[in-house]
Design an enzyme around this catalytic site. Sequence first.
Site, PDB file in Angstrom:
ATOM      1  N   SER A   1      15.209  54.301   5.571  1.00 17.91           N
ATOM      2  CA  SER A   1      15.085  54.196   4.124  1.00 17.91           C
ATOM      3  C   SER A   1      16.454  54.413   3.508  1.00 17.91           C
ATOM      4  CB  SER A   1      14.107  55.255   3.611  1.00 17.91           C
ATOM      5  OG  SER A   1      14.195  55.396   2.207  1.00 17.91           O
TER       6      SER A   1
ATOM      7  N   TYR B   1      11.475  64.344   2.633  1.00 17.43           N
ATOM      8  CA  TYR B   1      11.460  62.949   3.093  1.00 17.43           C
ATOM      9  C   TYR B   1      12.858  62.524   3.529  1.00 17.43           C
ATOM     10  CZ  TYR B   1      10.738  57.883   3.037  1.00 17.43           C
ATOM     11  OH  TYR B   1      10.677  56.562   3.381  1.00 17.43           O
TER      12      TYR B   1
END
Length: 311
Positions: free
Chosen positions: A143, A156
């Site tokens: 990501s 995250y």
Amino acid sequence: MNQVDTSQKVVLITGCATGLGKALVETLSRNPAYKIVVTARSHRLEHLRELFQESDKLLIRELDVTNESNVYSLVNEIANLWGRIDVLVNNAGICYRSVVEHMDRESEMIQLETNYLGPMSLIRSVLPIMREQMNGHIINISSVSGMVSMPTMASYSASKHALEGATESLWYEAKPYGIKVSLVEPGFINSDSFKNILLPKKAKLSAKLKGPHSEYYNSMSPFIESLMKWAFATPESIAHKVEKLIERKNPPLRLRVTLDAVVFSILRKLLPEFMFHKVMFLLLPGSRLWGHRSYFGNRVRAKKINSSAHA
């Protein structure tokens, strides 16, 4: 073991029930060059069977990436059935949104087990097969959070940073055996994945009661949702890029597959670190008011109480 057929690449994909995983299965299943193992956790299997039909080139299997015995059992089944595994796509993931103060250990471990420890278990299970083949491709879906950390995304980002670091090390270790290693770095994708965001108990309580740090949630959540709704990239467009990545003879270690991911990578290279973070902070919605209600407001009230007490 059946006779090994090398005319088609065997691709194992995790997290196929929605989003990029689903789009990738749809894309690769149209290409006769691939045999695909489509996976999801047990509660998504029925949905998976509604989406895809099993055939001699497509298997649907249960896979919980946090269950190591499940991981090794599935890899052994594929190796016995099709004799090889050519591509592993670690796509399954989970996202908790919380400031650091509100994150709890249980949520933190679920985050790490799904986004980092699970993919590493899969990698360890397929590496001996690929090493014997002297060929293979490991693709980890990372990501933009793996290179740029944002407020309320610490856990995250930590899981994706860990995945990025391990993948970079693996690139060196796997290269002599003909195994290719790649990180796919998407940023904002035009999808409903923001609906799957999870909040730990303290974060939910703070947001509901307008407690400390609630201003972070109230500004960041709508901001991220709007960016996703306006994003040009879709799961389908990224799936096509992953397919091309699989087909490349010499794939890159990192592939940034959305415009914002490319822009962030350029800014990190061009701007001094202190300036980059200062600019980023100022661009975040409402950032100049963060802390005013929860910290400065409490401090002002405390000051008034103390003044009254001494009057």
